[in-house]
Design a protein around this motif. Structure first.
Motif, PDB file in Angstrom:
ATOM      1  N   ALA A  48      -4.607 -30.297 -26.700  1.00 20.22           N
ATOM      2  CA  ALA A  48      -3.337 -31.009 -25.728  1.00 20.22           C
ATOM      3  C   ALA A  48      -2.492 -31.866 -26.243  1.00 20.22           C
ATOM      4  CB  ALA A  48      -3.941 -31.331 -24.337  1.00 20.22           C
ATOM      5  N   ALA A  49      -3.276 -33.016 -26.790  1.00 21.49           N
ATOM      6  CA  ALA A  49      -2.705 -34.218 -27.390  1.00 21.49           C
ATOM      7  C   ALA A  49      -1.838 -33.804 -28.813  1.00 21.49           C
ATOM      8  CB  ALA A  49      -3.767 -35.283 -27.838  1.00 21.49           C
ATOM      9  N   ARG A  50      -2.274 -32.792 -29.566  1.00 20.79           N
ATOM     10  CA  ARG A  50      -1.431 -32.568 -30.673  1.00 20.79           C
ATOM     11  C   ARG A  50      -0.406 -31.610 -30.234  1.00 20.79           C
ATOM     12  NH1 ARG A  50      -4.433 -32.978 -35.898  1.00 20.79           N
ATOM     13  NH2 ARG A  50      -2.715 -31.523 -36.711  1.00 20.79           N
ATOM     14  N   SER A  51      -0.444 -30.929 -29.257  1.00 16.80           N
ATOM     15  CA  SER A  51       0.686 -29.995 -28.928  1.00 16.80           C
ATOM     16  C   SER A  51       1.512 -30.695 -27.934  1.00 16.80           C
ATOM     17  CB  SER A  51       0.034 -28.809 -27.829  1.00 16.80           C
ATOM     18  OG  SER A  51      -1.019 -27.991 -28.713  1.00 16.80           O
ATOM     19  N   GLY A  52       1.199 -32.200 -27.510  1.00 13.75           N
ATOM     20  CA  GLY A  52       2.471 -32.683 -26.631  1.00 13.75           C
ATOM     21  C   GLY A  52       2.371 -32.148 -25.201  1.00 13.75           C
ATOM     22  N   VAL A  53       1.253 -31.629 -24.664  1.00 14.23           N
ATOM     23  CA  VAL A  53       1.341 -31.206 -23.509  1.00 14.23           C
ATOM     24  C   VAL A  53      -0.028 -31.913 -22.791  1.00 14.23           C
ATOM     25  CG1 VAL A  53       2.402 -28.953 -24.055  1.00 14.23           C
ATOM     26  CG2 VAL A  53      -0.142 -29.160 -24.122  1.00 14.23           C
ATOM     27  N   ALA A  54      -0.124 -31.567 -21.385  1.00 12.74           N
ATOM     28  CA  ALA A  54      -1.328 -31.794 -20.738  1.00 12.74           C
ATOM     29  C   ALA A  54      -2.212 -30.639 -20.773  1.00 12.74           C
ATOM     30  CB  ALA A  54      -0.899 -31.921 -19.137  1.00 12.74           C
TER      31      ALA A  54
END
Length: 205
Positions: A48-54
């Motif tokens: 989630a962090a690497r994808s920029g999403v929750a």
């Protein structure tokens, strides 16, 4: 189960349409993380962090870590399979095998052999591996169908055995002996299998 709704049927969703670009970003990052961490080290929090999403955004699309990992591997497998049509079975098979080596030995799919080794500890990995194997076997079947149409290969040939003999030596070196997989080795493998199956020249069109 309602009439007309099966396992493969698309479900009608309410609200905003699904963002395909966001899906692609998540699947791209899951492949990167599988390569860097392996399946055991993959976490939805880092994805989630690497994808920029929750994290909830991922879980709305895929119900589990195994599901999103399988989707990423399927995407990679589809991207790495271009079904060739060189006009001769020998050339087509060489292209497919060389493509597999480039992906799984030297390319972005280098983590797949690690998945095979992890499978004994994580049964859900079997689904990921099935995705890779099934996708690539379909490509070989399409190439063999072209060869049958050209008259190079008998329609009654045991295609599963032929495919096993083609890919088996490469995966043996990749997973067991760790011996080098050179272009010469791949070409010799193809030649040996075609000789064993008495593959003839294509008929003139």
């Amino acid at each position: 189960m309602e009439k007309g709704v099966g396992l493969g049927s698309p479900t009608r969703r309410r609200g905003r349409p699904r963002d395909a670009a966001l899906d692609e970003r998540i699947l791209e990052q899951v492949v990167v993380l599988l390569g860097a961490r392996g399946y055991a080290g993959l976490t939805l929090d880092e994805l989630a962090a690497r994808s920029g999403v929750a994290k909830t955004t991922i879980l709305r699309r895929w119900p589990s870590k195994a599901a999103v990992a399988a989707a990423g591997v399927e995407r990679l497998a589809l991207q790495s399979v271009d079904v060739p049509d060189s006009g001769a079975l020998r050339g087509d098979l060489r292209a497919l095998l060389h493509g597999a080596v480039e992906t799984f030995v030297r390319g972005r799919g280098q983590f797949v052999p690690r998945l095979l080794r992890e499978a004994g500890h994580h049964p859900e990995i079997a689904d990921l591996l099935y995705t890779v194997i099934h996708t690539r076997r379909q490509a070989y079947r399409r190439v063999l169908a072209l060869a049958v149409a050209r008259g190079e290969l008998a329609p009654a040939v045991d295609q599963d055995l032929l495919i096993d003999l083609l890919i088996g030596p490469t995966w043996t070196r990749l997973l067991i002996t760790r011996d080098p997989i050179t272009r010469e080795y791949v070409d010799a493998n193809v030649d040996a299998v075609l000789t064993a199956f008495d593959v003839g020249p294509a008929r003139a069109r």
